[in-house]
Design an enzyme around this catalytic site. Structure first.
Site, PDB file in Angstrom:
ATOM      1  N   HIS A  39       4.503  -9.135  13.208  1.00  0.00           N
ATOM      2  CA  HIS A  39       5.337  -7.952  13.452  1.00  0.00           C
ATOM      3  C   HIS A  39       6.690  -8.087  12.754  1.00  0.00           C
ATOM      4  CE1 HIS A  39       5.505  -4.421  16.444  1.00  0.00           C
ATOM      5  NE2 HIS A  39       6.349  -4.190  15.448  1.00  0.00           N
ATOM      6  N   ASP A  99       0.039  -6.632  10.487  1.00  0.00           N
ATOM      7  CA  ASP A  99       1.373  -7.059  10.921  1.00  0.00           C
ATOM      8  C   ASP A  99       1.498  -6.946  12.437  1.00  0.00           C
ATOM      9  OD1 ASP A  99       4.113  -7.862  10.389  1.00  0.00           O
ATOM     10  OD2 ASP A  99       4.696  -5.833  11.004  1.00  0.00           O
ATOM     11  N   GLU A 118      -0.497  -8.961  21.009  1.00  0.00           N
ATOM     12  CA  GLU A 118       0.576  -9.750  20.397  1.00  0.00           C
ATOM     13  C   GLU A 118       1.698 -10.117  21.363  1.00  0.00           C
ATOM     14  OE1 GLU A 118       1.937  -6.791  17.441  1.00  0.00           O
ATOM     15  OE2 GLU A 118       3.854  -6.756  18.489  1.00  0.00           O
ATOM     16  N   ARG A 161       0.790  -0.283  15.118  1.00  0.00           N
ATOM     17  CA  ARG A 161       0.689  -0.910  16.434  1.00  0.00           C
ATOM     18  C   ARG A 161      -0.719  -1.494  16.569  1.00  0.00           C
ATOM     19  NH1 ARG A 161       5.344  -0.894  16.427  1.00  0.00           N
ATOM     20  NH2 ARG A 161       6.821  -0.026  17.928  1.00  0.00           N
TER      21      ARG A 161
HETATM   22  P1  NAI Z   1       6.938   9.195  12.473  1.00  0.00           P
HETATM   23  O1  NAI Z   1       7.095   9.763  13.848  1.00  0.00           O
HETATM   24  O2  NAI Z   1       7.887   9.591  11.404  1.00  0.00           O
HETATM   25  O3  NAI Z   1       5.455   9.502  11.949  1.00  0.00           O
HETATM   26  C1  NAI Z   1       4.313   9.358  12.742  1.00  0.00           C
HETATM   27  C2  NAI Z   1       3.263  10.326  12.210  1.00  0.00           C
HETATM   28  O4  NAI Z   1       2.071  10.118  12.956  1.00  0.00           O
HETATM   29  C3  NAI Z   1       3.659  11.798  12.375  1.00  0.00           C
HETATM   30  O5  NAI Z   1       3.475  12.494  11.166  1.00  0.00           O
HETATM   31  C4  NAI Z   1       2.726  12.291  13.466  1.00  0.00           C
HETATM   32  O6  NAI Z   1       2.388  13.664  13.316  1.00  0.00           O
HETATM   33  C5  NAI Z   1       1.518  11.400  13.234  1.00  0.00           C
HETATM   34  N1  NAI Z   1       0.635  11.377  14.387  1.00  0.00           N
HETATM   35  C6  NAI Z   1       0.925  11.550  15.698  1.00  0.00           C
HETATM   36  N2  NAI Z   1      -0.199  11.506  16.427  1.00  0.00           N
HETATM   37  C7  NAI Z   1      -1.212  11.313  15.563  1.00  0.00           C
HETATM   38  C8  NAI Z   1      -2.617  11.185  15.714  1.00  0.00           C
HETATM   39  N3  NAI Z   1      -3.203  11.293  16.922  1.00  0.00           N
HETATM   40  N4  NAI Z   1      -3.357  10.986  14.607  1.00  0.00           N
HETATM   41  C9  NAI Z   1      -2.788  10.923  13.388  1.00  0.00           C
HETATM   42  N5  NAI Z   1      -1.471  11.026  13.178  1.00  0.00           N
HETATM   43  C10 NAI Z   1      -0.698  11.230  14.254  1.00  0.00           C
HETATM   44  O7  NAI Z   1       6.918   7.623  12.676  1.00  0.00           O
HETATM   45  P2  NAI Z   1       7.256   6.491  11.595  1.00  0.00           P
HETATM   46  O8  NAI Z   1       8.707   6.214  11.597  1.00  0.00           O
HETATM   47  O9  NAI Z   1       6.578   6.836  10.317  1.00  0.00           O
HETATM   48  O10 NAI Z   1       6.551   5.223  12.275  1.00  0.00           O
HETATM   49  C11 NAI Z   1       5.143   5.158  12.408  1.00  0.00           C
HETATM   50  C12 NAI Z   1       4.790   3.996  13.316  1.00  0.00           C
HETATM   51  O11 NAI Z   1       5.120   2.770  12.677  1.00  0.00           O
HETATM   52  C13 NAI Z   1       5.570   3.942  14.639  1.00  0.00           C
HETATM   53  O12 NAI Z   1       4.944   4.736  15.638  1.00  0.00           O
HETATM   54  C14 NAI Z   1       5.524   2.484  14.997  1.00  0.00           C
HETATM   55  O13 NAI Z   1       4.440   2.252  15.866  1.00  0.00           O
HETATM   56  C15 NAI Z   1       5.283   1.780  13.667  1.00  0.00           C
HETATM   57  N6  NAI Z   1       6.384   0.889  13.287  1.00  0.00           N
HETATM   58  C16 NAI Z   1       6.099  -0.433  13.030  1.00  0.00           C
HETATM   59  C17 NAI Z   1       7.088  -1.300  12.666  1.00  0.00           C
HETATM   60  C18 NAI Z   1       6.824  -2.752  12.344  1.00  0.00           C
HETATM   61  O14 NAI Z   1       7.757  -3.555  12.243  1.00  0.00           O
HETATM   62  N7  NAI Z   1       5.577  -3.150  12.130  1.00  0.00           N
HETATM   63  C19 NAI Z   1       8.484  -0.851  12.576  1.00  0.00           C
HETATM   64  C20 NAI Z   1       8.661   0.573  12.788  1.00  0.00           C
HETATM   65  C21 NAI Z   1       7.636   1.400  13.148  1.00  0.00           C
END
Ligand code: NAI
Length: 345
Positions: free
Chosen positions: A292, A255, A260, A231
């Site tokens: 994105h 990305d 954005e 993000r």
């Molecule tokens: P997930 O929920 O599986 O993993 C997120 C990880 O971040 C978890 O291990 C969590 O413990 C950790 N986390 C939470 N708070 C934190 C902090 N303060 N400091 C460090 N780590 C922390 O999520 P997933 O599926 O891996 O997605 C991650 C991110 O990717 C999403 O939140 C979303 O913003 C982004 N995303 C971007 C996309 C795109 O098209 N560019 C598409 C899908 C997701």
């Protein structure tokens, strides 16, 4: 028939959503506009709204949706930082698509990294003009380099697996480290200090906003490559630009971008971009921006549509119980009702 106002609809959304919607009696009203205070009225008569990452679902929008009788906000994304889940609590239930293709995002992060390191974007433009010079195209081996991964969830772990295949050393930081995972967790400070490449895979929260700021960049190695497919708000863009100008940051692969919302996903060619920061970033030779698109694979689009329709059906036809419901208490084990397969409220 469950009526759903589908905001910020794009041509690539419609085939998959129409397909799954028809199969399950969910009728989508496709709206090209984004959801915000001015467009919320378009949800009149609908049972649910379906929103994406740049729709604004703040308290005022939620209150109006509630008055209009909308029962469900169905995000067709994993991240939900654009929804005021606290304001929605007790009024409108919120569901999301926790995972649709973590591979799509992790692979895009790698695509950006390789493009940047091996100057593919420059070479592509050159050879199209029959310029076969190699000057300025020197890259470096990824093998043996240290990559620091912030956020070791679904996407972060796949990204790490791919990096392992390249023979890279991997260190990671996560606020909630995964036990017995074998991941080499370090503090954020150490990650900044040791990484040649840093990739962001954590959600945007009040805590993570501007994780990459001037102070963090100051601690990083000279020439560090920063990848953000998570993000935009995770990076203080002005600080990043300063880091690039000072030659501290070697390259940025983005990305996502802080501001954005009114720019990405639209064709702005032929217009003057009213965003000085983004213009300056894009003009840098060592910055790659994609709009994105990390999620944008056929597999992901199908999974998003299928899961979103299933979320809507679960909510309206399964007593409101949906595994993918979320609220402000998510992640707090003691108060999270999801663990017990109950509605959030
Ligand atoms: P997930 O929920 O599986 O993993 C997120 C990880 O971040 C978890 O291990 C969590 O413990 C950790 N986390 C939470 N708070 C934190 C902090 N303060 N400091 C460090 N780590 C922390 O999520 P997933 O599926 O891996 O997605 C991650 C991110 O990717 C999403 O939140 C979303 O913003 C982004 N995303 C971007 C996309 C795109 O098209 N560019 C598409 C899908 C997701």
């Amino acid at each position: 028939m469950i009526k759903t106002a589908f905001y910020d609809a794009k041509a690539y959304d419609k085939p998959s959503f129409e397909n799954y919607g028809h199969l399950h009696n969910v009728q989508f009203r496709f709206l090209e506009t984004k959801l915000n205070e001015d467009t919320v009225e378009l949800a009149r008569g609908c049972d649910a709204v379906c929103v994406f990452v740049n729709d604004t679902v703040n308290e005022r929008v939620i209150d109006r949706l509630y008055e209009l009788g909308v029962k469900l906000i169905a995000l067709r994304s994993a991240g939900y930082n654009n929804v005021d889940v606290r304001a929605a609590f007790g009024k409108i239930h919120v569901v999301h698509v926790p995972s649709y293709s973590p591979y799509a995002v992790a692979e895009h992060a790698i695509a950006l990294l390789l493009t940047s390191v091996r100057r593919i974007h420059k070479a592509y433009n050159r050879t199209r003009e029959f310029n076969f010079s190699l000057s300025g195209l020197t890259g470096f081996d990824l093998h043996g380099k240290t990559v620091g991964v912030i956020g070791t969830g679904r996407i972060g772990r796949i990204f790490m697996d791919i990096c392992r295949g390249f023979g890279m050393n991997i260190i990671a930081y996560d606020q909630f480290p995964a036990k017995d995972s074998g991941i080499a967790y370090v503090s954020l400070e150490e990650l900044f200090r040791r990484s040649d490449i840093i990739s962001l895979h954590c959600p945007l929260t009040e805590e993570t906003r501007h994780t990459i700021n001037a102070d963090a960049i100051g601690k990083m190695k000279k020439g560090v490559i920063i990848i953000n497919t998570s993000r935009g708000g995770l990076i203080d863009t002005e600080a990043l630009l300063e880091g690039i100008k000072a030659r501290k940051v070697g390259a940025a692969c983005l990305d996502v971008y802080e501001e954005e919302a009114d720019i990405f996903f639209e064709d702005r060619s032929g217009h003057i971009l009213n965003d000085e920061l983004l213009s300056r970033l894009i003009s840098m030779p060592n910055v790659i921006v994609t709009s994105h698109q990390a999620f944008l694979t056929e597999e992901a689009l199908n999974n998003i549509a299928e899961t979103t329709v299933n979320n809507i059906l679960s909510f309206f036809e399964n007593d409101g119980i949906c595994d993918n419901e979320l609220c402000y208490r998510c992640g707090h084990i003691e108060s999270c009702k999801k663990e017990r397969r109950e509605k959030c409220f």
